[in-house]
Design an enzyme around this catalytic site. Structure first.
Site, PDB file in Angstrom:
ATOM      1  N   ASN A  12       0.833  -1.199   0.000  1.00  0.00           N
ATOM      2  CA  ASN A  12       0.000   0.000   0.000  1.00  0.00           C
ATOM      3  C   ASN A  12       0.874   1.259   0.000  1.00  0.00           C
ATOM      4  OD1 ASN A  12      -2.623  -1.215   0.047  1.00  0.00           O
ATOM      5  ND2 ASN A  12      -2.249  -1.816   2.167  1.00  0.00           N
ATOM      6  N   ASN A  13       2.176   1.065  -0.285  1.00  0.00           N
ATOM      7  CA  ASN A  13       3.119   2.173  -0.352  1.00  0.00           C
ATOM      8  C   ASN A  13       2.993   2.846  -1.720  1.00  0.00           C
ATOM      9  OD1 ASN A  13       5.735   3.440  -1.161  1.00  0.00           O
ATOM     10  ND2 ASN A  13       6.363   2.831   0.898  1.00  0.00           N
ATOM     11  N   ASP A  74      10.063  -6.766  -0.702  1.00  0.00           N
ATOM     12  CA  ASP A  74      10.614  -6.334   0.583  1.00  0.00           C
ATOM     13  C   ASP A  74      11.963  -5.723   0.270  1.00  0.00           C
ATOM     14  OD1 ASP A  74       9.990  -6.188   3.421  1.00  0.00           O
ATOM     15  OD2 ASP A  74      11.863  -7.261   3.700  1.00  0.00           O
ATOM     16  N   LYS A 183      15.712   6.317 -12.717  1.00  0.00           N
ATOM     17  CA  LYS A 183      15.659   5.574 -11.465  1.00  0.00           C
ATOM     18  C   LYS A 183      15.113   4.165 -11.684  1.00  0.00           C
ATOM     19  CE  LYS A 183      13.858   5.489  -6.777  1.00  0.00           C
ATOM     20  NZ  LYS A 183      12.929   6.062  -5.781  1.00  0.00           N
TER      21      LYS A 183
END
Length: 205
Positions: A12-13, A74, A183
């Site tokens: 949810n980032n 992660d 990026k």
């Protein structure tokens, strides 16, 4: 036309969602990426002791609650002089999950006694885990590593997390000063996702 395969993104980032979506949009894979928040799925408890363990935990959690294949990330910053801290605790290094300013401030404080003439090296790590179902015994794992220097002052307004402190000597910029396309091409997450996408081209999910 074949309907796209649905894949739940176990995060949810918003920063991660943006990066993942941009990378998936640049592929020809017929996959619809669904953020778990749209399905009412809360974040899993990250009880693992490594990036790999936590990625698998989050992917299984999203797959179990959605009934769909799921991918989880992660990631974090490892600084060797700090014993690879903040590591898996990067997002909550200062105690409150996702407080970027507090996390950056704590990192700078922890590094004060190590400052000298030699740059402090840090490495962004990303582990992706994809499970086809909640009990998948063979998760697909992809990893990315991005090495840089840790500055003593933030630079740049883009990105999130530790990006303003993560300096890339070859570009003379921090991660927070890079445009999105650059990026996504260079980052730990971009590397890991590209590896995963290369596997998915020849793998049925």
């Amino acid at each position: 036309m074949t309907p796209p395969k649905q894949l739940v993104l176990a995060s949810n980032n918003q920063g991660k969602l943006s990066e993942f979506q941009a990378l998936f949009d640049n592929t020809h894979l017929n996959i619809q990426l669904i953020p778990q928040g749209k399905l009412g799925i809360a974040d899993a408890d990250e009880t693992g002791l490594s990036f790999v363990e936590n990625a698998i935990i989050k992917a299984r959690h999203a797959s179990k609650l959605s009934g769909l294949p799921a991918i989880a990330d992660d990631s974090g910053l490892c600084v060797p002089v700090l014993g690879n801290a903040p590591g898996i605790y990067s997002a909550r290094f200062a105690g409150s999950h996702g407080d970027d300013r507090a996390n950056n401030d704590k990192l700078l404080q922890e590094l004060k006694n190590f400052r000298g003439t030699t740059p402090i090296i840090g490495q962004f790590i990303c582990v992706l885990a994809l499970v086809r179902h909640k009990d998948d015994p063979l998760p697909i794992i992809a990893q990315g590593h991005w090495t840089g220097e840790i500055l003593d002052t933030p630079q740049g307004d883009h990105g999130f997390g530790y990006d303003p402190l993560f300096y890339l000597p070859s570009l003379a910029k921090t991660s927070a000063e890079l445009d999105k396309a650059t990026k996504n091409r260079l980052s730990h997450r971009g590397q890991a996702l590209q590896t995963l996408l290369n596997v998915l081209i020849n793998t049925d999910i």
